[in-house]
Design an enzyme around this catalytic site. Structure first.
Site, PDB file in Angstrom:
ATOM      1  N   TYR A 156       0.730  -1.210   0.103  1.00  0.00           N
ATOM      2  CA  TYR A 156      -0.050   0.116  -0.194  1.00  0.00           C
ATOM      3  C   TYR A 156       0.856   1.234   0.043  1.00  0.00           C
ATOM      4  O   TYR A 156       0.576   2.233  -0.899  1.00  0.00           O
ATOM      5  CB  TYR A 156      -0.927  -0.244   1.077  1.00  0.00           C
ATOM      6  N   LYS A 160       0.997   3.956  -3.081  1.00  0.00           N
ATOM      7  CA  LYS A 160       0.868   5.493  -2.884  1.00  0.00           C
ATOM      8  C   LYS A 160       1.914   6.347  -3.035  1.00  0.00           C
ATOM      9  O   LYS A 160       1.817   7.366  -3.554  1.00  0.00           O
ATOM     10  CB  LYS A 160       0.113   5.519  -1.575  1.00  0.00           C
TER      11      LYS A 160
END
Length: 251
Positions: A156, A160
Protein backbone atom coordinates in the site's frame (compact mmCIF):
# COMPACT_ATOMS: atom_id res chain seq x y z
CA UNK A 1 -16.81 25.19 -7.82
CA UNK A 2 -16.41 25.72 -11.56
CA UNK A 3 -17.11 22.21 -12.85
CA UNK A 4 -20.52 22.77 -14.42
CA UNK A 5 -21.14 20.57 -17.46
CA UNK A 6 -17.75 18.85 -17.19
CA UNK A 7 -17.63 15.15 -18.03
CA UNK A 8 -16.05 13.39 -15.08
CA UNK A 9 -15.01 9.78 -14.46
CA UNK A 10 -14.54 8.67 -10.85
CA UNK A 11 -13.09 5.17 -10.39
CA UNK A 12 -13.83 3.10 -7.32
CA UNK A 13 -16.92 5.27 -6.92
CA UNK A 14 -19.21 2.64 -5.45
CA UNK A 15 -18.43 3.61 -1.88
CA UNK A 16 -16.33 5.76 0.45
CA UNK A 17 -14.29 8.64 -0.92
CA UNK A 18 -15.17 7.68 -4.50
CA UNK A 19 -18.91 7.80 -3.89
CA UNK A 20 -18.64 11.08 -2.00
CA UNK A 21 -16.55 12.54 -4.83
CA UNK A 22 -19.03 11.47 -7.50
CA UNK A 23 -21.88 13.04 -5.52
CA UNK A 24 -19.96 16.28 -5.02
CA UNK A 25 -19.24 16.63 -8.73
CA UNK A 26 -22.93 16.08 -9.45
CA UNK A 27 -23.86 18.61 -6.77
CA UNK A 28 -21.82 21.19 -8.69
CA UNK A 29 -23.56 20.26 -11.97
CA UNK A 30 -20.95 18.04 -13.58
CA UNK A 31 -21.95 14.87 -15.44
CA UNK A 32 -20.43 11.92 -13.59
CA UNK A 33 -19.43 8.49 -14.83
CA UNK A 34 -19.59 6.38 -11.68
CA UNK A 35 -17.18 3.50 -12.22
CA UNK A 36 -16.62 0.56 -9.92
CA UNK A 37 -15.62 -3.08 -10.12
CA UNK A 38 -19.07 -3.87 -8.69
CA UNK A 39 -21.74 -2.60 -11.09
CA UNK A 40 -24.57 -2.67 -8.55
CA UNK A 41 -22.67 -0.46 -6.11
CA UNK A 42 -22.00 2.03 -8.90
CA UNK A 43 -25.65 1.93 -9.95
CA UNK A 44 -26.77 2.64 -6.38
CA UNK A 45 -24.63 5.79 -6.32
CA UNK A 46 -26.06 6.83 -9.71
CA UNK A 47 -29.59 6.43 -8.36
CA UNK A 48 -28.72 8.58 -5.35
CA UNK A 49 -27.31 11.27 -7.64
CA UNK A 50 -30.24 11.28 -10.07
CA UNK A 51 -32.72 11.35 -7.17
CA UNK A 52 -31.16 14.69 -6.20
CA UNK A 53 -31.46 16.00 -9.74
CA UNK A 54 -27.88 15.26 -10.82
CA UNK A 55 -26.57 13.61 -13.99
CA UNK A 56 -24.70 10.30 -13.76
CA UNK A 57 -24.24 6.91 -15.41
CA UNK A 58 -22.63 3.72 -14.13
CA UNK A 59 -19.88 1.83 -15.96
CA UNK A 60 -18.37 -1.33 -14.52
CA UNK A 61 -14.58 -1.53 -14.71
CA UNK A 62 -11.66 -3.22 -13.01
CA UNK A 63 -8.82 -0.71 -13.27
CA UNK A 64 -6.25 -3.50 -12.98
CA UNK A 65 -7.47 -4.75 -16.38
CA UNK A 66 -6.23 -2.63 -19.28
CA UNK A 67 -9.10 -3.67 -21.56
CA UNK A 68 -11.63 -2.60 -18.92
CA UNK A 69 -10.03 0.84 -18.73
CA UNK A 70 -10.03 1.11 -22.51
CA UNK A 71 -13.76 0.38 -22.52
CA UNK A 72 -14.39 2.84 -19.69
CA UNK A 73 -12.74 5.69 -21.59
CA UNK A 74 -14.24 4.66 -24.95
CA UNK A 75 -17.81 4.39 -23.62
CA UNK A 76 -17.49 7.76 -21.92
CA UNK A 77 -16.25 9.49 -25.08
CA UNK A 78 -18.79 7.69 -27.28
CA UNK A 79 -21.66 8.85 -25.07
CA UNK A 80 -20.53 12.34 -24.11
CA UNK A 81 -17.97 13.31 -26.75
CA UNK A 82 -15.10 14.10 -24.40
CA UNK A 83 -13.47 13.48 -21.03
CA UNK A 84 -12.77 16.58 -18.96
CA UNK A 85 -11.75 15.03 -15.63
CA UNK A 86 -10.74 11.63 -14.32
CA UNK A 87 -10.39 10.95 -10.60
CA UNK A 88 -8.25 7.87 -10.02
CA UNK A 89 -9.66 6.75 -6.72
CA UNK A 90 -9.97 2.96 -7.02
CA UNK A 91 -7.73 1.33 -4.45
CA UNK A 92 -7.39 -1.60 -2.09
CA UNK A 93 -5.34 -2.53 0.97
CA UNK A 94 -3.55 -5.80 1.79
CA UNK A 95 -5.44 -8.69 3.32
CA UNK A 96 -2.76 -9.09 5.96
CA UNK A 97 -0.66 -6.47 7.71
CA UNK A 98 2.87 -7.84 8.02
CA UNK A 99 6.52 -6.82 8.12
CA UNK A 100 8.34 -6.78 4.81
CA UNK A 101 10.06 -10.13 5.31
CA UNK A 102 6.72 -11.82 6.03
CA UNK A 103 4.69 -9.95 3.43
CA UNK A 104 2.77 -12.26 1.10
CA UNK A 105 3.26 -12.27 -2.65
CA UNK A 106 -0.51 -12.17 -3.07
CA UNK A 107 -0.83 -8.95 -1.08
CA UNK A 108 2.04 -7.37 -2.98
CA UNK A 109 0.73 -8.33 -6.42
CA UNK A 110 -2.95 -7.49 -5.84
CA UNK A 111 -2.39 -4.08 -4.23
CA UNK A 112 0.21 -2.96 -6.78
CA UNK A 113 -2.05 -4.10 -9.64
CA UNK A 114 -4.94 -1.89 -8.52
CA UNK A 115 -3.32 1.05 -6.74
CA UNK A 116 -0.30 1.61 -8.96
CA UNK A 117 -0.76 -0.13 -12.31
CA UNK A 118 -4.46 0.76 -12.36
CA UNK A 119 -3.66 4.45 -11.92
CA UNK A 120 -1.08 4.18 -14.71
CA UNK A 121 -3.61 2.57 -17.08
CA UNK A 122 -6.18 5.28 -16.34
CA UNK A 123 -3.67 8.11 -16.70
CA UNK A 124 -2.23 6.71 -19.93
CA UNK A 125 -5.57 6.39 -21.70
CA UNK A 126 -7.12 9.54 -20.24
CA UNK A 127 -4.08 11.55 -21.33
CA UNK A 128 -4.37 10.23 -24.88
CA UNK A 129 -8.00 11.41 -25.02
CA UNK A 130 -7.20 14.75 -23.37
CA UNK A 131 -4.43 15.41 -25.88
CA UNK A 132 -6.89 14.80 -28.73
CA UNK A 133 -9.43 17.25 -27.33
CA UNK A 134 -6.94 19.91 -26.23
CA UNK A 135 -6.99 19.67 -22.46
CA UNK A 136 -8.21 18.00 -19.31
CA UNK A 137 -7.66 17.41 -15.64
CA UNK A 138 -6.53 14.42 -13.57
CA UNK A 139 -6.79 14.05 -9.81
CA UNK A 140 -5.16 11.01 -8.24
CA UNK A 141 -6.05 9.74 -4.78
CA UNK A 142 -2.78 8.99 -3.01
CA UNK A 143 -2.45 8.82 0.78
CA UNK A 144 -0.52 10.00 3.79
CA UNK A 145 1.05 6.54 3.40
CA UNK A 146 2.54 7.86 0.15
CA UNK A 147 4.37 10.61 2.01
CA UNK A 148 5.44 8.96 5.27
CA UNK A 149 6.48 5.48 6.38
CA UNK A 150 3.62 3.07 7.03
CA UNK A 151 4.42 0.05 9.18
CA UNK A 152 3.46 -3.47 8.08
CA UNK A 153 1.84 -2.05 4.95
CA UNK A 154 4.51 -2.34 2.26
CA UNK A 155 2.46 -2.73 -0.93
CA UNK A 156 0.00 0.00 0.00
CA UNK A 157 2.76 2.42 0.95
CA UNK A 158 4.79 1.59 -2.16
CA UNK A 159 1.75 2.07 -4.40
CA UNK A 160 0.82 5.41 -2.90
CA UNK A 161 4.41 6.74 -3.06
CA UNK A 162 4.25 5.69 -6.72
CA UNK A 163 1.02 7.61 -7.28
CA UNK A 164 2.65 10.77 -5.90
CA UNK A 165 5.63 10.26 -8.21
CA UNK A 166 3.48 9.55 -11.26
CA UNK A 167 1.42 12.64 -10.53
CA UNK A 168 4.47 14.90 -10.44
CA UNK A 169 6.17 13.35 -13.47
CA UNK A 170 3.08 13.48 -15.68
CA UNK A 171 2.21 17.01 -14.53
CA UNK A 172 5.62 18.17 -15.70
CA UNK A 173 5.25 16.39 -19.03
CA UNK A 174 1.84 17.88 -19.84
CA UNK A 175 2.08 21.34 -18.24
CA UNK A 176 2.13 23.05 -21.66
CA UNK A 177 -0.75 20.96 -23.01
CA UNK A 178 -3.60 22.46 -20.97
CA UNK A 179 -3.67 19.31 -18.82
CA UNK A 180 -3.32 19.59 -15.05
CA UNK A 181 -2.49 16.61 -12.82
CA UNK A 182 -2.63 16.76 -9.02
CA UNK A 183 -3.10 14.39 -6.10
CA UNK A 184 -4.74 14.42 -2.70
CA UNK A 185 -3.20 12.56 0.23
CA UNK A 186 -5.84 11.71 2.82
CA UNK A 187 -4.82 10.70 6.31
CA UNK A 188 -6.98 8.37 8.40
CA UNK A 189 -10.42 8.74 6.83
CA UNK A 190 -13.66 6.95 7.61
CA UNK A 191 -13.77 4.42 4.79
CA UNK A 192 -14.02 0.71 4.02
CA UNK A 193 -10.23 0.36 4.36
CA UNK A 194 -10.24 1.90 7.83
CA UNK A 195 -13.27 -0.16 8.87
CA UNK A 196 -11.46 -3.31 7.75
CA UNK A 197 -8.41 -2.41 9.81
CA UNK A 198 -10.42 -1.59 12.94
CA UNK A 199 -12.49 -4.75 12.63
CA UNK A 200 -9.28 -6.74 12.96
CA UNK A 201 -7.67 -4.43 15.51
CA UNK A 202 -10.39 -2.52 17.45
CA UNK A 203 -7.73 -1.42 19.93
CA UNK A 204 -6.17 0.74 17.23
CA UNK A 205 -9.07 3.19 17.20
CA UNK A 206 -7.90 5.28 20.15
CA UNK A 207 -4.25 4.87 19.19
CA UNK A 208 -4.86 6.25 15.70
CA UNK A 209 -6.93 9.16 16.96
CA UNK A 210 -4.22 9.98 19.48
CA UNK A 211 -1.73 10.78 16.69
CA UNK A 212 -4.18 13.02 14.82
CA UNK A 213 -3.94 16.57 16.20
CA UNK A 214 -7.65 17.13 15.47
CA UNK A 215 -8.43 13.90 17.39
CA UNK A 216 -10.83 12.57 14.79
CA UNK A 217 -10.86 10.79 11.44
CA UNK A 218 -11.44 12.61 8.19
CA UNK A 219 -14.78 12.40 6.44
CA UNK A 220 -15.18 11.28 2.84
CA UNK A 221 -17.02 14.53 2.04
CA UNK A 222 -14.01 16.55 3.21
CA UNK A 223 -11.73 14.71 0.80
CA UNK A 224 -14.28 15.04 -1.99
CA UNK A 225 -14.41 18.83 -1.61
CA UNK A 226 -10.66 19.05 -2.17
CA UNK A 227 -10.84 16.79 -5.23
CA UNK A 228 -13.58 18.83 -6.87
CA UNK A 229 -11.67 22.05 -6.09
CA UNK A 230 -8.51 20.71 -7.79
CA UNK A 231 -10.56 19.60 -10.79
CA UNK A 232 -12.33 22.93 -11.11
CA UNK A 233 -11.42 25.94 -13.20
CA UNK A 234 -10.83 27.78 -9.92
CA UNK A 235 -7.37 26.20 -9.70
CA UNK A 236 -6.03 26.78 -13.22
CA UNK A 237 -2.47 27.53 -12.03
CA UNK A 238 -2.11 24.45 -9.81
CA UNK A 239 -0.43 21.32 -11.20
CA UNK A 240 1.88 18.61 -9.89
CA UNK A 241 0.83 19.20 -6.30
CA UNK A 242 -0.10 16.87 -3.46
CA UNK A 243 -2.72 18.28 -1.10
CA UNK A 244 -2.55 16.60 2.31
CA UNK A 245 -5.81 16.23 4.22
CA UNK A 246 -4.89 14.56 7.49
CA UNK A 247 -6.10 16.67 10.40
CA UNK A 248 -2.49 17.67 11.03
CA UNK A 249 -1.11 14.12 11.36
CA UNK A 250 1.90 14.83 9.12
CA UNK A 251 2.92 17.64 11.45
Amino acid sequence: MEVKDKIVIVTGAGSGIGAATAKHFAKYNATVIVSDIKKQKAQTVVEEITKEGGSAVAIEANVANFEDVEQLIAKTVDQFGRLDVIVNNAGIGPRNMAKTGEYTLEDWDSVIAVNQTGVFYCMKLALQQMMKQGGGNIVNIASLAGLKASLNNLSYSASKFAVVGMTKSAALEYATKNIRINAVCPGYTESALLEKLLSVRPDMDQMLKSVIPMKRYGQADEIAEAVVWLASDTTKFITGQTITLDGGTSL
